[in-house]
Design an enzyme around this catalytic site. Structure first.
Site, PDB file in Angstrom:
ATOM      1  N   SER A 196       0.942  -1.166   0.040  1.00 42.26           N
ATOM      2  CA  SER A 196       0.121  -0.005   0.055  1.00 42.26           C
ATOM      3  C   SER A 196       0.999   1.236  -0.175  1.00 42.26           C
ATOM      4  CB  SER A 196      -0.586   0.032   0.959  1.00 42.26           C
ATOM      5  OG  SER A 196      -1.577   1.318   1.404  1.00 42.26           O
ATOM      6  N   ASP A 349      -5.481   0.076  -9.259  1.00 38.25           N
ATOM      7  CA  ASP A 349      -6.931   0.962  -9.365  1.00 38.25           C
ATOM      8  C   ASP A 349      -7.765   0.465 -10.958  1.00 38.25           C
ATOM      9  OD1 ASP A 349      -6.798   1.918  -7.193  1.00 38.25           O
ATOM     10  OD2 ASP A 349      -5.680   3.840  -7.817  1.00 38.25           O
ATOM     11  N   LYS A 376     -11.102  -1.387  -1.098  1.00 38.99           N
ATOM     12  CA  LYS A 376     -10.864  -0.066  -1.967  1.00 38.99           C
ATOM     13  C   LYS A 376     -12.212   0.452  -1.573  1.00 38.99           C
ATOM     14  CE  LYS A 376      -7.078  -0.618  -3.713  1.00 38.99           C
ATOM     15  NZ  LYS A 376      -5.792   0.208  -3.200  1.00 38.99           N
ATOM     16  N   ARG A 380     -14.109  -4.079  -4.675  1.00 32.54           N
ATOM     17  CA  ARG A 380     -14.298  -3.992  -6.257  1.00 32.54           C
ATOM     18  C   ARG A 380     -14.333  -5.516  -6.727  1.00 32.54           C
ATOM     19  NH1 ARG A 380     -10.039   1.045  -7.056  1.00 32.54           N
ATOM     20  NH2 ARG A 380     -11.983   2.823  -6.481  1.00 32.54           N
ATOM     21  N   ARG A 425     -14.702   4.497  -9.785  1.00 34.45           N
ATOM     22  CA  ARG A 425     -14.083   3.466 -10.954  1.00 34.45           C
ATOM     23  C   ARG A 425     -15.070   2.154 -11.089  1.00 34.45           C
ATOM     24  NH1 ARG A 425      -9.300   5.851 -11.077  1.00 34.45           N
ATOM     25  NH2 ARG A 425      -8.232   6.359  -9.357  1.00 34.45           N
TER      26      ARG A 425
END
Ligand code: S3P
Length: 472
Positions: A196, A349, A376, A380, A425
């Protein structure tokens, strides 16, 4: 290796943002949106400034006495929330014309904010700011929206405790959370337990106001903007590549010099017009001036491995980093691949939009080593798997992997409404999916798009897409 102290500061991407900025808010009423089959997409996509570099420009500018000037700043909600937070800690920030002027308070000079700091949707904002204030003798309370208040903060507060900072949050280390900064901080040596850049950066920013040497070791390389920018502002910082990973050593209490920063365009935003062009018939889109820093460019390598017609034009060095104009053309013969797990950090991402491209490829795309996707702005893997399945695509998943079973061009049914789970996103990925599915795709809320890509809708429609808002 001594970082080149001029690297990030000499980026030159002077062109202004194009398109109208829509007032979409991640905090307001949901904005349902729909996207219909389109093509060809043609033209130039001038995507906004890099989100990671924009946050860091404001935070480091706020920690520097004198005037830092920033052009090309991403004016998305996430970054605006960070600007507001820096004002609350004592920095003077104003925009004149296209330039942001930051008068900072110096390392260790943050004032105690009068109110709760609301970081909105931004994990990067809140985690970096917590790090920056944790070694100042002040107390601050942080909160965010429903998405941010679910995300884990212990990954940051654990190392900050080693400096002497205390934190009081909700169960599971969630926001809202109060941090009591260390009045007499000690430098630390810390190995990040997860790959990270936010954790690494929080520790480095805290280390700025600790006397002596702070050392962060990361086993997998994550984006290195903090290291580059810290060096640019004048910190003594060195990265050594060892068998244990990257060992970053920072000397505390540096004399910072104000900088003039031209923020480069965001490769994570470039991913959307690039992938849209690959899956829509007849498309040919150029996305100019995109940095190809190896810690960020994993998606583009992966797309090329899948057989995408994606070329780098005008390859050059900008501020010591590779950069190029990306040219993406419709690619009817994409193949599913095994995405190397050790590439995950460099495209973390971009997995949502990669999964969209994978749906139009022939065969399976297997994506291992991606546990971080579950924490996130949304989970996701879960968010994309639900929407892709609703659109007629098979998706298998495990704790830290997922597989999309591609149907090939022209064969993805679509015709579903997906939840975006307050995740920009996810919303953008489903709207791109709808550009090539047989029936349109809708999202329940496109509002979060404003956090990172406020001009997404006019930019995509300017290329020939059909993205619209619907009645709520
Ligand atoms: C970021 C780091 C990444 C990324 C985020 C921006 C940064 O998060 O997902 O969008 O600017 O440092 P993690 O550090 O949680 O991987």
């Amino acid at each position: 290796m001594r970082m080149d102290s001029t690297s990030v500061m000499s980026y030159h991407f002077a062109r202004p943002l194009t398109g109208k900025t829509f007032a979409m808010s991640s905090h307001g009423d949901p904005i349902p949106m729909i996207s219909r089959k389109c093509g060809p997409l043609k033209g130039e996509a001038q995507v906004p400034g890099d989100k990671s570099i924009s946050h860091r420009s404001l935070i480091l500018g706020a920690m520097t006495v004198g005037e830092t000037k920033v052009t090309g700043l991403l004016e998305g909600q996430d970054v605006l929330d960070t600007a507001k937070a820096m004002q609350a800690f004592g920095a003077k920030i104003e925009k004149q014309g296209g330039t942001w002027h930051i008068h900072g308070v110096g390392v260790g000079g943050f004032m105690e904010p009068e109110n709760v700091i609301d970081c909105g949707n931004s994990g990067t904002g809140v985690r970096l700011i917590m790090g920056a204030m944790a070694t100042c003798p002040i107390t601050a309370t942080f909160t965010g929206d429903a998405s941010l208040n679910k995300r884990p903060m212990a990954r940051v507060t654990d190392p900050l405790a080693l400096f002497g900072a205390r934190s009081y949050g909700r169960q599971g280390g969630r926001l809202p959370m109060t941090i009591v900064g260390a009045a007499d901080p000690t430098p630390v040596s810390y190995t990040t337990p997860v790959p990270s850049a936010q954790v690494k950066s929080a520790v480095l920013l805290a280390g700025l106001n600790a006397p002596g040497e702070t050392v962060v070791t990361e086993r997998e390389a994550t984006r290195d903007h903090s290291e580059r920018m810290l060096a640019g502002f004048g910190a003594e910082i060195e990265t050594r590549v060892t068998d244990e990973g990257r060992v970053i050593t920072l000397q505390g209490r540096p004399e910072f010099t104000p900088q003039t920063i031209a923020v480069p365009r965001d490769p994570s935003s470039a991913a959307f017009p690039v992938c849209a062009a690959l899956i829509t018939e007849g498309s040919d889109v150029v996305v100019p001036n995109i940095g190809l820093n190896p810690t960020r460019a994993g998606l583009f390598t992966t797309l090329r491995d899948m057989g995408a017609d994606l070329t780098y034009e005008n390859e050059r060095e900008e501020g010591g980093e590779p950069a190029a104009d990306l040219r993406a053309r419709f690619s009817p013969d994409l193949k599913g691949i095994e995405v190397p797990a050790d590439r995950a950090a460099s495209m973390i991402d971009e997995y949502p939009i990669l999964s969209v491209v994978a749906a139009f490829a022939e065969g399976k795309t297997h994506m291992p080593g991606v546990k971080e996707l579950r924490v996130k702005e949304s989970d996701r893997i879960d968010a994309m798997a639900r929407g892709l399945r609703a659109a007629g695509v098979r998706v298998d998943e495990g704790d830290d992997w997922w597989t999309v079973h591609g149907l090939g061009h022209g064969n993805v049914p679509g015709g579903a409404t997906c939840e975006s789970f307050l995740d920009h996103r996810i919303a953008m990925s489903f709207l791109i999916l709808g550009m090539a599915t047989n029936a349109p795709m809708s999202v329940d809320d496109g509002g979060p798009i404003a956090t990172s890509f406020p001009i997404f809708e006019p930019l995509m429609n300017g290329l020939g897409a059909q993205v619209e808002r619907q009645e709520a």
